[in-house]
Scaffold this motif. Structure first.
Motif, short mmCIF file in Angstrom:
data_model
loop_
_atom_site.label_atom_id
_atom_site.label_comp_id
_atom_site.label_asym_id
_atom_site.label_seq_id
_atom_site.Cartn_x
_atom_site.Cartn_y
_atom_site.Cartn_z
N SER B 47 57.70 73.08 74.84
CA SER B 47 58.33 72.11 73.94
C SER B 47 58.71 70.87 74.74
O SER B 47 58.87 70.92 75.95
N GLY B 218 55.28 64.37 74.22
CA GLY B 218 54.43 65.47 73.79
C GLY B 218 53.44 65.92 74.84
O GLY B 218 52.65 66.81 74.59
N SER B 219 53.45 65.31 76.03
CA SER B 219 52.41 65.62 76.99
C SER B 219 52.93 65.86 78.42
O SER B 219 52.76 66.95 78.95
N SER B 242 54.40 69.85 82.19
CA SER B 242 53.23 69.71 81.33
C SER B 242 53.54 70.42 80.02
O SER B 242 53.75 71.62 79.99
N ILE B 243 53.58 69.64 78.94
CA ILE B 243 54.10 70.15 77.67
C ILE B 243 52.97 70.66 76.78
O ILE B 243 51.94 70.01 76.64
N THR B 244 53.17 71.84 76.23
CA THR B 244 52.20 72.36 75.27
C THR B 244 52.88 72.51 73.92
O THR B 244 54.09 72.30 73.80
N THR B 245 52.10 72.88 72.93
CA THR B 245 52.69 73.03 71.60
C THR B 245 53.18 74.44 71.34
O THR B 245 53.85 74.68 70.36
N ASN B 246 52.83 75.37 72.18
CA ASN B 246 53.25 76.75 71.92
C ASN B 246 53.16 77.58 73.19
O ASN B 246 52.51 77.19 74.16
N ALA B 249 49.67 78.61 74.60
CA ALA B 249 48.96 77.55 75.30
C ALA B 249 49.56 77.34 76.69
O ALA B 249 48.84 77.09 77.67
#
Lengths: 321, 563, 313
Positions: B47, B218-219, B242-246, B249
């Motif tokens: 997140s 978001g990234s 390093s951001i992922t959506t879930n 991932a």
């Protein structure tokens, strides 16, 4: 022509307003708001103050008034979960989704039209039913599952493509301009492929039907009777006439593509609108949810208007109306 | 919901502490990495951050980034001792002196400390930071902790003094090791109410071991080592989140080598990481307590709950649960059971706590003695009421869902019918706050203070609106014992009092204490973490190293498939 | 024993398809009733016939799931059987808690098919009624009603579903059917309205009205039968969409909740383990694709069969 445009845009505005109202009602009828699960050790009076600032402590009708007022003044609201104006968030995230949409739409049209022409020319033969079967196979696939299978394929079995994100975070900063471009393109490949596979079947089917319609028309039959070769017929007579209706499909494909993008973005961690919408729903961040739904509806409405216009341009009978 | 941000990431209590650097270990040229090979540590997180101003942010990723950008006056030690200043280490302040009456502490700031724009850190910065964190307009989550801080003054430009209203064992911890010092010269001109929207929150300037480079929403969030940091350059050159959506991932990024650190490994992750020779698993003290919470009040807080208001029924249901069996099946035999509303890593932990036994027979006898008679449908009834209740279970964790199914089965055996209501985390919180539930599979991320129990379980917390004691557990004896434990200045006496309070609450069974969730991080074998603290594993990040020496140092023995 | 059950299920499928084959004998295109002729035309499309057979098989298997399953779909096998690869005993392997994926897929198909069918019936009824009213009443009401439909269609349906699902969790089967049905009727209503508008202009309706027939009678006698064909076709295609949407919701954890299996939540349970236990996400997904594809093909076949004017579209 101009009147048609004006009328469609006005109707579009009404639709967007309705979308806003519907989303507003839907979200505010649900239990809880962005603060109902906020850090529970923040004193109650602080939270009350925030609720007041964000217009969450008033009755529903008054909240709707707040919403309309801020919309009318061009203010899309403030995102509580991201702590910044919604507009700033959209500026970050919307272009990423549009980029994804653009390439997916472009490629699915190229692929769809190509397949449609192939199928129509070999109607009834192996290329026809073979390509239709494959296209339908992907068309019948849930987007998230296709994305997952691509992850499985490219993460473990053929690890040649990045499976998530927008950039190589480790080496990215030291890349030169074109290296960065290539890196970005590589990250685009899988999400775009997923969306193309999901949508090109519908376009191919439309193109094939349009080709068959034209083929049955008199001038084609005449040309064939005169001994014009099949290649020339399909290139000069059929394709040109069958391409016109397909253009209008572009606008109509947008809603399904936007919907598909939500799950594809989630699985591939592409930080676009789908991701931000899902996150905002999870956080009960009403302003952000409403704004992103509004943006999708504006895109859809614009797509429809564009389709109408193209159709009108292509067909003089409509243009006159 | 695996594809929604897991809101358990949100911190429940305190914005965690700043990085503290062990002075002895920190040589000024002590970079294990030469200039030739810049080392990069990539964390992957499911997140994004909300804001990078410490007083405003609530996301865990922001807490990690902030810990590297901003400093606190002092830092508690790695074993999380929060009593007095025993073991506390200098951070922004190089020393401090207590007033004889313990009602004020004067801190001496390290004169070499400076913001990354070159301006030195001075007392006005400290004054400003405390004011912002106490401001109701800003709404920092530190407000309750700073209740005893009366004011902060500046004796001279490098000597801020904190004045307290009352003395307590935890006063040093609450004040000196919580507030991150902010740059007044950049922020003070912004009104408190506008602080959230200031561009500074997305482009911060700090005094910590790392400097801010970029935040692509978001990234990516990227920091770089500050070679002029007043306590010596950190060892790893670059830190990237390093951001992922879930969470899935995020896991894939660790496995594919796109990232080299992932926190909060789930059971399924552990199995996969264990199969990769280039990865290792490191455990740290768990502060995550999981339990079933009973709502003792009626729905929506009206009246008494027809089932759970009765202490004996709660005790019976607790005795119906084979906690060891369930936890061993879902996790493993080594995962510790929860003995009460605290984990074994709290300083006041009592390993000899007497527990309610696992005994379905006694549970049945107890239920019968309270008038709950078994009906033909296999469910007990009493008057018009039946022993049936729904339990809220957050859908985000396969393990908790699995355990909920097992609990269902165990309750059934004593004639109680429990149904599972899957909800997402915001819904669970909202319904708990509105007392709109019967039972909930609940989790609590503890902070290291023994007194924290008062905020969660006291009668005061039950009565106050929007407070955390949503189960309405109330016992005057418990309240009184905790109050005296908090008030005493004698640490031994305090511990004894806490133990007494724990015994009271465990006997009252306001919930079924289940387990301490294992705290495990997966990382590349070339990463060598310094001590990872239970409440904030990232606190010593500046001491971490990356080297080709790929030993599995710090690896916990985890049998594949067992955890 | 189990093999015997599967054989009898197979026999049932064969019997059912033979019955269809007899009914839809090609010779009846010219001679028999309209309905029978349509069935016969349907039977001339090999892909449509395959789809029908697949649907028959799916429904038979779904209906007999409790009888055909090799294991209890909810029961946990011993710990050593967690994420067990496919074998002779466990055809599709086991999932992360040690449940038999094959049996879960059987039961999941059953649940997904039932939910999709119910939701589609709901959406067809709603969409038909809405379209009839809008088309028949016309005027300002029509415009308003159609703008509302436009608005609904302008919100990506999955976003709508996620929002409703997440905000009102937990959803039971009933509310899931309601939500899926209530978000699937917009297209149908447009279709019905367009058909009504074109019918209104036709002679028979005008004649009936001239003869003093009441609106309701006109609807029943002239409009409904004509509207039926496109509605049935779109409903068949719609089932595929609803199945996929249900799976998406369950995949996101806001549809059917554990331990009851639906195709979507089996995939969700498998997806975190996709690296080590690909079977738990692959097989339910294939079942889903086959189901949706069968519905799509059957819909195409129906369209061709019921509307001979549009052969091959």
């Amino acid at each position: 022509m101009r009147r048609l445009l004006a009328r469609r845009l006005l109707q579009g505005l009404a639709v967007v307003w309705l979308v806003g109202t519907l989303t507003f009602t839907l979200l505010h009828l649900a239990p809880g708001d962005a603060f109902s699960y906020h850090d529970r050790h923040i004193p109650a009076d602080v939270i009350e103050r925030w609720r007041h600032i964000y217009c969450l402590d008033r009755p529903l009708v008054a909240q709707y008034g707040c919403y309309l007022r801020s919309m009318a003044s061009g203010n899309l609201g403030y995102s509580i979960s991201q702590q910044r104006p919604v507009l700033d968030i959209l500026i970050d995230y919307v272009p990423r989704t549009i980029e994804l949409m653009f390439f997916s739409l472009l490629l699915s049209f190229v692929a769809g039209i190509g397949l449609g022409v192939l199928e129509a020319r070999h109607r009834g033969g192996f290329p026809d039913w073979g390509s239709r079967a494959i296209a339908l196979f992907f068309y019948s696939m849930p987007d998230f599952w296709l994305a997952l299978m691509l992850v499985l394929l490219f993460a473990y079995w053929v690890p040649i493509l990045p499976i998530s994100g927008m950039e190589d975070v480790i080496n990215g900063p030291s890349f030169s301009g074109w290296q960065r471009l290539v890196d970005h393109a590589r990250h685009l490949v899988l999400p775009v492929i997923s969306l193309v596979l999901l949508t090109c079947a519908a376009i191919a089917r439309f193109q094939r039907a349009a080709m068959l319609d034209v083929m049955r028309m008199e001038f084609v039959v005449t040309a064939r009777a005169k001994g014009v070769s099949e290649n020339v017929i399909s290139r000069h007579h059929v394709l040109r006439n069958a391409l016109l209706p397909i253009i209008t499909v572009a606008g109509l494909t947008l809603p399904s593509l936007l919907g598909g993008a939500v799950l594809v973005e989630l699985v591939f961690s592409w930080p676009g609108m789908g991701y931000i919408t899902a996150a905002a729903i999870g956080n009960r961040d009403y302003a952000l949810v409403m704004a992103s739904v509004l943006v999708s509806s504006v895109l859809v409405v614009l797509g429809n208007v564009a389709a109408d216009l193209l159709y009108a341009l292509a067909d003089p009978r409509v243009r006159a109306a | 919901m695996p594809y929604f941000p897991d809101n358990h990431m949100r911190l429940s209590r305190r914005v965690p502490a700043l990085c503290a650097l062990a002075l002895s270990a920190c040589s000024h040229d002590g970079t294990s990495s030469g200039a030739k090979h810049p080392t990069t540590l990539v964390f992957t997180q499911p997140s994004d951050a909300d804001n990078l101003v410490p007083a405003l942010s609530t996301s865990e990723i922001a807490a990690q980034v902030d810990a590297m950008l901003f400093e606190k006056l002092a830092e508690i030690n790695d074993s999380m001792n929060v009593i007095g200043d025993a073991g506390a280490r200098p951070s922004l302040a190089d020393s401090w002196t207590w007033a004889p009456d313990s009602l004020s502490i004067a801190f001496h700031l390290d004169p070499k400390a400076h913001w990354s724009d070159g301006v030195p850190v001075r007392a006005p910065d400290v004054l400003y930071s405390f004011r912002v964190n106490k401001s109701k307009v800003v709404g920092s989550s530190l407000i309750p902790l700073l209740a005893d801080v009366d004011s902060v003054t500046a004796r001279d430009s490098v000597t801020p003094v904190i004045w307290f209203r009352a003395r307590s064992l935890e006063q040093f911890y609450n004040a000196a090791t919580q507030v991150r010092v902010l740059p007044a010269h950049l922020m003070a001109s912004t009104a408190d109410s506008a602080l959230q929207s200031t561009p500074y929150g997305r482009n911060p300037v700090g005094s910590g071991p790392y400097k801010f480079v970029r935040w692509v929403s978001g990234s990516t969030i990227e920091l770089v080592a500050d070679s002029t940091f007043h306590r010596g350059r950190p060892k790893i050159d670059r830190l990237i989140w390093s951001i992922t959506t879930n969470a899935d991932a995020a896991m894939l990024r660790l496995l594919s080598g796109e990232a080299n650190f992932l926190d909060k490994l789930r059971k399924q992750d552990v199995d996969q990481v264990a199969k990769h020779p280039e990865l290792k698993i490191v455990g740290y003290p768990s502060m995550l307590a999981y339990y079933v919470l009973f709502n003792e009040r009626g729905r929506k807080g009206v009246g008494q709950h027809p089932i759970f208001a009765d202490r004996e029924v709660r005790r019976a249901l607790s005795m119906a649960v084979d906690r060891r069996g369930a936890v061993t099946t879902v996790y493993d035999a080594k995962t510790p059971l929860l003995l009460g509303p605290y984990t074994s890593n709290l300083a006041s932990f009592d390993p000899n706590m007497i527990q309610l036994p696992y005994s379905p027979d006694s549970a049945i006898k107890l239920l019968e003695s309270r008038g709950w008679v078994l009906g033909k449908d296999g469910v007990r009834h009493k008057g018009g009421a039946s022993l049936e209740f729904p339990m809220l279970v957050p859908g985000s964790s396969s393990q908790r869902q699995q355990m909920a199914v097992m609990l269902q089965d165990m309750f059934k055996r004593v004639g109680a019918r429990m149904t599972i209501e899957h909800v997402d985390f915001p819904t669970q919180q909202a319904r708990k706050t509105a007392h709109d539930y019967d039972a909930a599979f609940d989790g609590m991320s503890l902070d290291p203070t023994p007194s924290g129990i008062r905020q969660e379980w006291s009668s005061t917390a039950a009565k106050a609106e929007g407070q955390s004691n949503t189960g309405h557990y109330m016992n005057p004896a418990f309240d009184a014992t905790i109050d005296s434990a908090v008030a005493t200045m004698d640490s031994k006496a305090a511990i004894a009092l806490y133990h007494r309070a724990y015994a009271i609450i465990a006997n009252d069974a306001p919930g079924i204490w289940l387990y301490e969730a294992p705290a495990l991080a997966g990382m590349s074998v070339i990463v060598h973490p310094a001590a990872m603290r239970g409440d904030m594993w990232w606190v010593n990040l500046a001491q971490w190293t990356i080297s080709d020496d790929a030993t599995k140092s710090g690896t916990v023995a985890v049998a594949a498939g067992a955890h | 024993m189990l093999a015997l059950r599967w054989l009898s299920a197979l026999a049932l499928i064969v019997v059912l398809s033979l019955l269809f084959w007899r009914y839809a004998h090609p010779a009846s295109i010219a001679t028999a009733s309209r309905r029978r002729a349509a069935a016969a035309r349907y039977a001339t499309h090999p892909s449509a016939v395959i789809a029908l057979l697949a649907l028959l098989a799916l429904y038979v298997i779904a209906a007999l799931a409790p009888w055909l399953a090799t294991h209890d779909p909810i029961a946990l096998l011993p710990q050593s059987f967690v994420n067990h690869p496919p074998s002779r005993e466990l055809l599709f392997g086991t999932d992360y808690v040690g449940r038999d994926v094959f049996s879960r897929v059987l039961f999941g198909t059953r649940l997904s098919l039932s939910i999709a069918l119910l939701a589609t019936v709901l959406s067809v009824l709603l969409g038909t009624a809405y379209g009839l009213i809008a088309g028949f009443v016309g005027g300002a009401l029509d415009t308003a009603m159609m703008r509302l439909v436009d608005a609904f269609l302008a919100i990506p349906r999955i976003v709508l579903l996620i929002a409703i699902g997440a905000l009102w969790a937990p959803l039971g089967v009933t509310s899931l059917v309601l939500i899926l049905g209530l978000t699937a009727w917009f297209g149908t209503s447009r279709l019905v309205r367009a058909e009504v508008l074109s019918l209104r202009e036709r002679d028979m309706v005008a004649a009936a009205r001239a003869l003093g027939a009441r609106d309701l009678a006109i609807v029943r006698r002239h409009v409904l039968p004509n509207v039926l064909t496109p509605v049935i076709v779109s409903a068949t295609l719609g089932v595929a969409g609803v199945i996929i949407n249900e799976a998406t919701l369950s995949f996101l954890g806001i549809g059917i909740s554990d331990p009851a299996p639906s195709l979507g939540n089996i995939i969700r349970d498998g997806s975190p383990f996709i690296a080590t236990a690909w079977w738990a996400a692959l097989f339910p997904g294939l079942a889903l694709v086959i189901t949706a594809m069968a519905y799509n093909l059957a819909g195409d076949g129906l369209r061709d069969a019921m509307d001979p004017r549009q052969v091959d579209r």
